[in-house]
Design a protein around this motif. Sequence first.
Motif, PDB file in Angstrom:
ATOM      1  N   PRO A 194     -51.150  79.714 170.924  1.00 29.68           N
ATOM      2  CA  PRO A 194     -50.544  80.587 169.910  1.00 29.68           C
ATOM      3  C   PRO A 194     -51.234  81.943 169.785  1.00 29.68           C
ATOM      4  CG  PRO A 194     -50.746  78.354 169.074  1.00 29.68           C
ATOM      5  CD  PRO A 194     -51.490  78.388 170.380  1.00 29.68           C
ATOM      6  N   PHE A 195     -52.531  82.028 170.125  1.00 27.98           N
ATOM      7  CA  PHE A 195     -53.246  83.297 170.018  1.00 27.98           C
ATOM      8  C   PHE A 195     -52.622  84.360 170.915  1.00 27.98           C
ATOM      9  CE2 PHE A 195     -56.510  80.065 169.086  1.00 27.98           C
ATOM     10  CZ  PHE A 195     -56.819  80.449 167.790  1.00 27.98           C
ATOM     11  N   PHE A 196     -52.153  83.948 172.070  1.00 31.80           N
ATOM     12  CA  PHE A 196     -51.596  84.896 173.042  1.00 31.80           C
ATOM     13  C   PHE A 196     -50.204  85.363 172.629  1.00 31.80           C
ATOM     14  CE2 PHE A 196     -48.856  85.372 176.845  1.00 31.80           C
ATOM     15  CZ  PHE A 196     -49.414  86.537 177.354  1.00 31.80           C
ATOM     16  N   TYR A 197     -49.343  84.425 172.274  1.00 34.11           N
ATOM     17  CA  TYR A 197     -47.948  84.774 172.015  1.00 34.11           C
ATOM     18  C   TYR A 197     -47.783  85.707 170.823  1.00 34.11           C
ATOM     19  CZ  TYR A 197     -46.625  81.250 175.445  1.00 34.11           C
ATOM     20  OH  TYR A 197     -46.469  80.549 176.607  1.00 34.11           O
ATOM     21  N   GLY A 198     -48.714  85.641 169.889  1.00 34.50           N
ATOM     22  CA  GLY A 198     -48.615  86.519 168.730  1.00 34.50           C
ATOM     23  C   GLY A 198     -48.858  87.977 169.043  1.00 34.50           C
ATOM     24  N   GLN A 199     -49.374  88.269 170.237  1.00 33.01           N
ATOM     25  CA  GLN A 199     -49.711  89.645 170.598  1.00 33.01           C
ATOM     26  C   GLN A 199     -48.731  90.267 171.591  1.00 33.01           C
ATOM     27  OE1 GLN A 199     -52.312  91.057 169.003  1.00 33.01           O
ATOM     28  NE2 GLN A 199     -52.614  89.079 167.985  1.00 33.01           N
ATOM     29  N   GLU A 200     -47.829  89.483 172.148  1.00 32.01           N
ATOM     30  CA  GLU A 200     -47.032  89.951 173.267  1.00 32.01           C
ATOM     31  C   GLU A 200     -45.531  89.839 173.030  1.00 32.01           C
ATOM     32  OE1 GLU A 200     -47.985  91.622 175.598  1.00 32.01           O
ATOM     33  OE2 GLU A 200     -49.966  91.053 176.314  1.00 32.01           O
ATOM     34  N   THR A 201     -44.775  90.694 173.727  1.00 30.47           N
ATOM     35  CA  THR A 201     -43.320  90.597 173.733  1.00 30.47           C
ATOM     36  C   THR A 201     -42.893  89.592 174.795  1.00 30.47           C
ATOM     37  OG1 THR A 201     -43.075  92.316 175.421  1.00 30.47           O
ATOM     38  CG2 THR A 201     -43.166  93.040 173.109  1.00 30.47           C
ATOM     39  N   PRO A 202     -41.672  89.065 174.707  1.00 32.35           N
ATOM     40  CA  PRO A 202     -41.195  88.144 175.746  1.00 32.35           C
ATOM     41  C   PRO A 202     -41.250  88.759 177.145  1.00 32.35           C
ATOM     42  CG  PRO A 202     -39.762  88.034 173.835  1.00 32.35           C
ATOM     43  CD  PRO A 202     -40.709  89.177 173.582  1.00 32.35           C
ATOM     44  N   GLU A 203     -40.979  90.054 177.229  1.00 32.06           N
ATOM     45  CA  GLU A 203     -41.002  90.727 178.534  1.00 32.06           C
ATOM     46  C   GLU A 203     -42.407  90.752 179.117  1.00 32.06           C
ATOM     47  OE1 GLU A 203     -37.523  91.696 176.256  1.00 32.06           O
ATOM     48  OE2 GLU A 203     -39.643  91.999 175.748  1.00 32.06           O
ATOM     49  N   ARG A 204     -43.389  91.002 178.279  1.00 31.40           N
ATOM     50  CA  ARG A 204     -44.765  91.037 178.762  1.00 31.40           C
ATOM     51  C   ARG A 204     -45.271  89.631 179.086  1.00 31.40           C
ATOM     52  NH1 ARG A 204     -47.944  95.634 178.439  1.00 31.40           N
ATOM     53  NH2 ARG A 204     -49.777  94.287 178.314  1.00 31.40           N
ATOM     54  N   VAL A 205     -44.828  88.655 178.329  1.00 32.63           N
ATOM     55  CA  VAL A 205     -45.177  87.268 178.658  1.00 32.63           C
ATOM     56  C   VAL A 205     -44.665  86.932 180.052  1.00 32.63           C
ATOM     57  CG1 VAL A 205     -44.768  84.839 178.101  1.00 32.63           C
ATOM     58  CG2 VAL A 205     -45.286  86.473 176.269  1.00 32.63           C
TER      59      VAL A 205
END
Length: 251
Positions: A194-205
């Motif tokens: 969860p730490f990662f997804y809170g910082q990124e857009t779906p495109e960047r993921v």
Amino acid sequence: MDKQVLEGKVVLVAAGAKNLGSLISRRMGERGAKVVVHYHSDATRADAEDTVAAVQSAGSEAFMMQGDLTQPANVAALFEEAKSRFGGIDIAVNTVGKVLRKPIIDTGEDEYDVMFDINAKAAYFFIKEAGKHLNDNGKIITIVTSLLAAFTDGYSTYAGGKAPVEDFTRAAAKEFASRGISVTAIGPGPMDTPFFYGQETPERVAYHKSQSLNGELTKVEDIEPIVRFLATDGWWITGQTIFANGGYTTR
């Protein structure tokens, strides 16, 4: 091999209540180690209780302790309590970290201070107390980030806050070498937490996924065995930062 080596050892895991820290705690306990599970706040208390229970169910001893490790006195108290409870400490693993993706021009002083307190200051005093309290031939392992080898935007205070840990690691490896203590850092790729997804857009993921050898983010299950290796058979590795990221980036 690590089952025999870890039997009866004492492992202290900072931020050991959930995600990577919890998996490290559980796997160490399954292999016979006594585990100290540190957690930061009441928000993660239930996770810490679950992790301790899992270690105990595996037949090993464990206890949990709360503390804000940006305060050096709390770091010292954590090590002292672990030593008091179990008689010594053999392995100290620091998974503490905070992620922030924000442009430099939008970053405030308070955000800078928090990020460097968590990612650099806490790591420094964790290594210090480990050096004071670990048994001879102990192991110190810090989780950093593969962004230390990346050329990207937005992560100035995250990568910047983790960057000093490489120097802390090298210095400590030299200073503690006479006692047989190895000191290492692991730089995972973007992790599926969860730490990662809170910082990124779906495109960047999607972009981050595309940079690994299997098109996936780094998983905690990819990193835990490396921690265990460095704590056992891989003890001869010291003063190094190991980039474990499926080809995401390298130096």
